[in-house]
Design an enzyme around this catalytic site. Structure first.
Site, mmCIF file in Angstrom:
data_model
loop_
_atom_site.group_PDB
_atom_site.id
_atom_site.type_symbol
_atom_site.label_atom_id
_atom_site.label_comp_id
_atom_site.label_asym_id
_atom_site.label_seq_id
_atom_site.Cartn_x
_atom_site.Cartn_y
_atom_site.Cartn_z
ATOM 1 N N THR A 394 -7.434 -11.556 8.925
ATOM 2 C CA THR A 394 -8.026 -10.679 9.919
ATOM 3 C C THR A 394 -9.380 -11.240 10.309
ATOM 4 O O THR A 394 -9.904 -12.144 9.660
ATOM 5 C CB THR A 394 -8.164 -9.252 9.332
ATOM 6 O OG1 THR A 394 -6.883 -8.796 8.908
ATOM 7 C CG2 THR A 394 -8.733 -8.243 10.313
ATOM 8 N N SER A 459 -3.633 0.714 7.952
ATOM 9 C CA SER A 459 -4.498 -0.447 8.064
ATOM 10 C C SER A 459 -5.772 -0.230 7.280
ATOM 11 O O SER A 459 -6.287 0.892 7.202
ATOM 12 C CB SER A 459 -4.853 -0.699 9.536
ATOM 13 O OG SER A 459 -5.808 -1.742 9.644
ATOM 14 N N SER A 460 -6.296 -1.296 6.698
ATOM 15 C CA SER A 460 -7.616 -1.247 6.072
ATOM 16 C C SER A 460 -8.723 -1.605 7.057
ATOM 17 O O SER A 460 -9.909 -1.527 6.703
ATOM 18 C CB SER A 460 -7.666 -2.211 4.881
ATOM 19 O OG SER A 460 -6.825 -1.765 3.836
#
EC number: 2.3.2.2
Length: 582
Positions: A394, A459-460
């Protein structure tokens, strides 16, 4: 959405309590809280993980573009030069601060499960979860990408320049080529399953079959051609027509072909959501709601406010111990309860309920014990134990324009190079593997993060904005790192706000991720004294895994820009006086 007037009233009501948590000798100059967040003069700025992406964004801002315009240019470039982390084939969350109105809004470009997705799609014929390396490179791994349509929504609402003029730098770089950076080269030399994927090898391999090395030049004419169509055709260039047909074909191909259709792509819709905001010291912290894990970050901060961590410092093992124990409590709750709130009840208010947070904070003792279990916050439904695995692939960036608008955006293709499948010069995400592989317990209780058609996986990603007591922009931050994102951002906030470190120093502090029975971190960056102090408190720190952090941040301290970039990546934080517009 939340607006300036609402923030000013809410923060004012919270300030007495928040300030009381600071030690008596905490000066504003050294501890982080600020007397004013108003910049002395308008500035434009970008903090991102690659200097070419920073420059692409700054070039748009210098032309009078808005933060929304620059975000499009930054993402277009990152898709090219940092393809292991994010791209136009992935998804994103954006937190937007409006410089004129004080509004904070969330734009949700998270991928969605195709209409043909099933709860057991990641189980084998015997009902057991698939091997993870096989799942992440499968056609089933790709969710309907959302980043491009989300960016188009934001740019349509807040853009100042024409959409077709935002891609020039990325097009030119794709055609002329760019130098493979040490970090990209490191991932090409790793042991990731995507590196054996045919598309990865075709793109990165030399004539003799070896993969490129740092310093080599990489060109991507297919991506340049796609960006030209994206510039002229808008989002239809990806969601309809020839590129959409190629995405469908590539995801339906074996092994383990998926179910994505042209209708799935054409029907994708980004969402504009209300932010979830909570207080920390003298700030309001605004984050995306579920399926983001922003509520987990807010709970972590609320737990830490009930400790004396602000009286500690980066050389005090008790400060790190408190951070680790609060992290474990937060992760236990986050892992059990957070999912897509359109499909499951997520007890956001209950997780942040002051009485509940206080009860959880009382579980922090003098030594680390067994892994904490999730609590039962007000309004909590029954949940199955979570079995989600979140690979770390990410990136995050922050953009600010001359009008005071700010973008805090976390964007991803999931794990390294996504699924390893490529279309028109960009990688497809493997975001479906962010769902729980085993959706049910033996008693039939459903996981909060089970696969359902149209659902967005948990999602983190937690892009945040800080707002001061007058409702003004005070900072923005976010990170890469899979489920470690919450720890990376939490540590950086504590270091910047409680321990008074400049943004760059706060981001550079070693990472510590405590989740369940695992205590992982950058062991070699902690002093022997800190490691011994943690060991005396029951924490035996082990080396971590994954892509490491990628925190990028901007803080406004006493009217001065303070930007930072994660030294574990190759980014920059650049600010300039805003150009005068005719």
């Amino acid at each position: 959405m939340a607006r300036l007037g609402t923030f000013a009233a809410l923060i004012g009501a919270l300030f007495t309590t928040a300030c009381a948590t600071l030690p008596a000798d905490a000066s504003l100059a050294t501890r982080g809280p600020v007397t004013t967040s108003a910049l002395a003069e308008p500035q434009i700025f970008v903090s991102a993980a690659n200097p070419l992406a920073v420059e692409a964004g700054m070039a748009v801002l210098r032309r009078g573009g808005s933060a929304a315009d620059a975000a499009v240019a930054v993402q277009a470039m990152l898709s090219l030069v940092e393809p292991q982390s994010s791209g136009v084939g992935g998804g994103a969350f954006m937190t937007w601060f409006d410089g004129e109105t004080g509004e904070v809004a969330i734009y949700d470009g998270r991928e969605t499960a195709p209409a043909g997705a099933t709860a057991d799609m990641f189980l084998d014929d015997n009902g057991r979860p698939l091997d993870f390396s096989a799942a992440v490179t499968s056609g089933r791994a790709t969710g309907v990408p959302g980043a491009v349509r989300m960016l188009a929504m934001v740019q349509g609402e807040h853009g100042e320049l024409s959409w077709d003029g935002l891609f020039a730098d990325a097009i030119r770089t794709a055609e002329d080529g760019f130098t493979v950076s040490p970090r990209l080269g490191r991932f090409l030399g790793g042991g990731f399953p995507q590196l054996q994927a045919p598309d990865v090898r075709a793109y990165f391999a030399e004539a003799d079959g070896t993969l490129l090395d740092p310093g080599d030049t990489l060109r991507n004419p297919a991506y340049a051609a796609f960006l030209r169509r994206l510039a002229t055709q808008g989002t239809d260039a990806l969601y309809r027509g020839e590129t959409a047909q190629r995405i469908v074909a590539r995801t339906q191909a074996g092994p383990l072909g998926g179910t994505m259709t042209l209708a799935d792509l054409a029907g994708y819709q980004p969402l504009k959501r209300d932010a979830v905001c909570g207080s920390y010291r003298v700030y309001m912290v605004c984050v995306p709601p579920p399926p983001s894990s922003g509520v987990g970050l807010l709970q972590l901060l609320a737990l830490l406010e009930r400790t004396d961590i602000a009286e500690r410092g980066p050389q005090d093992p008790q400060g790190w111990f408190l951070f680790a124990e609060a992290s474990r409590l937060m992760y236990a709750d986050r892992d059990l309860y957070v999912g897509d709130s359109a499909f499951v009840d997520v007890p956001v208010a209950g997780l942040l309920d002051p009485a509940y947070v206080a009860s959880r904070a009382r579980l922090i003792g003098e030594r680390a014990g067994p892994a904490p279990v999730a609590g039962t916050p007000p309004g909590a439904p029954a949940r199955a134990a979570d079995r989600t695995r979140e690979p770390a692939g990410t990136t995050h960036f922050v953009v600010g324009d001359a009008q005071g608008n700010v973008v805090s955006m976390t964007t991803t293709v999931e794990s390294i190079f996504g699924s390893g499948r490529m279309v028109d010069g960009f990688f497809l995400n493997n975001q479906m593997t962010d769902f729980a592989f085993a959706p049910l317990l033996p008693d039939g209780t459903a996981a909060a993060n089970a696969v359902t058609p149209g659902r967005r996986p948990r999602s983190s990603m937690t892009p945040l904005v800080l707002v001061d007591g007058q409702g003004r922009f005070a900072g923005a931050m976010g990170s890469a790192g899979g489920n470690s994102i919450l720890a990376y951002v939490g540590k950086s906030l504590v270091a910047a706000i409680d321990w008074g470190l400049p943004a760059q120093d706060a981001l550079a502090l070693p990472n510590l991720v405590a989740r369940g029975n695992a205590f992982q971190g950058e062991v070699t960056k902690f002093t022997p004294e800190l490691l011994a102090g943690l060991a005396a408190r029951g924490i035996d720190l082990k080396p971590g895994q994954g892509e490491d952090s990628g925190v990028h941040a901007v803080m406004i301290r006493n009217g001065v820009f303070d930007g930072g970039y994660d030294p574990r990546r190759e980014g920059r934080a650049v600010a300039e006086t805003a150009p005068r517009q005719p």
